[in-house]
Design a protein around this motif. Structure first.
Motif, PDB file in Angstrom:
ATOM      1  N   GLU A 165       0.829  -1.207   0.000  1.00 57.84           N
ATOM      2  CA  GLU A 165       0.000   0.000   0.000  1.00 57.84           C
ATOM      3  C   GLU A 165       0.864   1.258   0.000  1.00 57.84           C
ATOM      4  O   GLU A 165       0.533   2.257  -0.662  1.00 57.84           O
ATOM      5  N   ALA A 166       1.978   1.233   0.729  1.00 60.43           N
ATOM      6  CA  ALA A 166       2.903   2.376   0.721  1.00 60.43           C
ATOM      7  C   ALA A 166       3.510   2.580  -0.661  1.00 60.43           C
ATOM      8  O   ALA A 166       3.702   3.712  -1.112  1.00 60.43           O
ATOM      9  N   GLU A 167       3.806   1.470  -1.338  1.00 65.65           N
ATOM     10  CA  GLU A 167       4.332   1.555  -2.703  1.00 65.65           C
ATOM     11  C   GLU A 167       3.317   2.207  -3.638  1.00 65.65           C
ATOM     12  O   GLU A 167       3.652   3.065  -4.461  1.00 65.65           O
ATOM     13  N   ILE A 168       2.071   1.811  -3.500  1.00 65.47           N
ATOM     14  CA  ILE A 168       1.010   2.380  -4.333  1.00 65.47           C
ATOM     15  C   ILE A 168       0.831   3.864  -4.027  1.00 65.47           C
ATOM     16  O   ILE A 168       0.656   4.684  -4.930  1.00 65.47           O
ATOM     17  N   ALA A 169       0.881   4.220  -2.742  1.00 70.48           N
ATOM     18  CA  ALA A 169       0.750   5.624  -2.361  1.00 70.48           C
ATOM     19  C   ALA A 169       1.876   6.462  -2.960  1.00 70.48           C
ATOM     20  O   ALA A 169       1.653   7.573  -3.449  1.00 70.48           O
ATOM     21  N   LEU A 170       3.084   5.921  -2.946  1.00 74.11           N
ATOM     22  CA  LEU A 170       4.208   6.648  -3.516  1.00 74.11           C
ATOM     23  C   LEU A 170       4.049   6.822  -5.024  1.00 74.11           C
ATOM     24  O   LEU A 170       4.294   7.899  -5.570  1.00 74.11           O
ATOM     25  N   ALA A 171       3.616   5.749  -5.695  1.00 72.68           N
ATOM     26  CA  ALA A 171       3.427   5.823  -7.146  1.00 72.68           C
ATOM     27  C   ALA A 171       2.316   6.795  -7.521  1.00 72.68           C
ATOM     28  O   ALA A 171       2.378   7.443  -8.574  1.00 72.68           O
ATOM     29  N   SER A 172       1.300   6.924  -6.664  1.00 72.70           N
ATOM     30  CA  SER A 172       0.189   7.844  -6.939  1.00 72.70           C
ATOM     31  C   SER A 172       0.449   9.232  -6.368  1.00 72.70           C
ATOM     32  O   SER A 172      -0.442  10.080  -6.349  1.00 72.70           O
ATOM     33  N   ARG A 173       1.682   9.451  -5.888  1.00 70.29           N
ATOM     34  CA  ARG A 173       2.111  10.750  -5.359  1.00 70.29           C
ATOM     35  C   ARG A 173       1.265  11.195  -4.163  1.00 70.29           C
ATOM     36  O   ARG A 173       0.993  12.375  -4.000  1.00 70.29           O
TER      37      ARG A 173
END
Length: 405
Positions: A75-83
């Protein structure tokens, strides 16, 4: 782990999200939800991916601490990718500690890389370097080694260390080939493209030309006096004078640097520094005061001498004077640079990385939208902004690492 889950996991590890979804698309058990979330992230549907990862984390029982921790990392990875940069590292640190305690070193290291990438994205390079120093990528899988080298390259690019960046990207390319994931190879190629596109503009004697990052590094290592309009400072190899908080002095220094070795008329300097259409005696008096301040600030770098029609910059040790500027200069250039990475940004995330108020960023976005340079989708807190990358110009951003680990 049943056979369909195992096959879907292998498909995701190989960069085949559609192949994974064929096996688990209709399942709602916790492992299937987690894998579906990763698949949707690989396909670019980050909103759906985030919802699936949260559902998976809830579905895993209290005894499945490792699985829940992996969902937190994803989820943190997704948050980073979605800025979505508003998240704190506490939850991610707790997940990392759980993974390390249960021997899942690869995913624990991936959590560390997420923290480093966020620090890099918001410009906290010193902290990113310290965090990266404790990570040895040698024992990790090839995909994780690619992530490591991309972070190394991103820091080097921000530090204007082109040779270091090229070496890191060469290692990343080898690791990506070993991993055999096309998306990884494409990402490394895109990151390498930054080094082969103009990253700055050199202005000297009224003429200008575009520079690659290697050429910028060479220029800053030379004995020339450089007026750096990218960072708003004046420097030579031994001294750096920041004028970031003194915009009038920097405007004067830049005007003098662009005209060197010629002088600049007083009316031109008044227009550049004070934005006055017509110079009167009060403007000329203020100009003399500001020039005196500029002489004091420059110190050993140079001086400013008055001429019959204006002022001229006189370097003390350097034999040449250059102005280094951004490839494209626009009133809202800073916002465009971050949007040029092709990702969708919230105004709050842009405000964080720019160090500006959210209202200031929103005004810039509204102006850019009116000019057709950016687009938005969603409403309220879910509203996001994006624009295609500026053709032919590099940005200072590191492209996001792969979503699968």
């Amino acid at each position: 782990m049943d056979s369909l889950i195992a096959l879907a996991a292998r498909a995701l590890a190989a960069g085949d999200p559609l192949g994974a979804l064929k096996r688990i698309a209709l399942r709602d058990d916790a492992p299937a939800l987690a894998l579906r979330g990763i698949a949707m992230a690989q396909l670019g549907d980050l909103v759906r991916a985030k919802a699936l990862m949260r559902s998976a984390a809830r579905a895993f029982g209290p005894k499945e601490a490792v699985a829940r921790a992996r969902c937190v990392v994803a989820e943190a990875e997704i948050a980073l990718a979605s800025r979505d940069l508003g998240w704190t590292a506490k939850t991610l640190d707790a997940a990392r500690a759980t993974l390390e305690a249960h021997g899942d070193r690869a995913n624990a290291a991936h959590a560390r890389y997420l923290v480093v990438r966020r620090l890099l994205l918001i410009g906290r390079l010193d902290e990113a370097e310290r965090a990266l120093a404790g990570l040895d990528p040698t024992p990790f899988p090839p995909a994780l080694r690619v992530a490591h080298e991309l972070v190394v390259a991103g820091i080097a690019m921000r530090r204007l260390q082109a040779k270091t960046a090229r070496a890191a990207l060469a290692r990343a390319e080898r690791a990506a080939r070993h991993a055999g994931i096309p998306a990884l190879t494409a990402e490394v190629a895109n990151a390498s493209l930054i080094l082969d596109t103009p990253s700055a503009r050199l202005i000297a004697s009224g003429e200008d030309r575009l520079l690659l990052l290697d050429e910028v590094e060479t220029l800053l290592a030379s004995k020339a006096l450089v007026v750096d309009a990218c960072r708003q400072l004046v420097r030579d190899p031994g001294t750096v004078v920041s004028l970031a908080r003194r915009p009038v002095l920097f405007a004067l220094a830049r005007a003098l640097g662009e005209a060197w070795p010629e002088d600049v008329p007083r009316d031109t300097l008044v227009a550049r520094a004070f934005r006055a259409k017509h110079a009167d005696e009060s403007h000329r008096a203020r100009l003399r005061v500001e020039m005196g301040r500029l002489r004091t600030v420059l110190g050993t770098l140079g001086s400013v001498s008055a001429t019959k029609r204006g002022f001229v910059l006189v370097p003390r040790a350097a034999r040449e004077v250059f102005v280094l500027a951004r490839p494209v200069e626009d009133k809202h250039a800073a916002v465009l640079v971050f949007l040029a990475d092709g990702e969708s940004w919230t105004s709050s995330a842009l405000a964080l990385v720019l160090g500006a108020s959210q209202r200031t960023v929103q005004r810039s976005l509204d102006s850019l939208a009116a000019a057709g340079k950016v687009q938005s989708f969603g409403r309220g807190r879910a509203r996001r902004w994006l624009t295609p990358p500026v053709p032919g110009f590099a940005t200072s951003l590191l492209l996001p690492a792969p979503l699968t680990q």
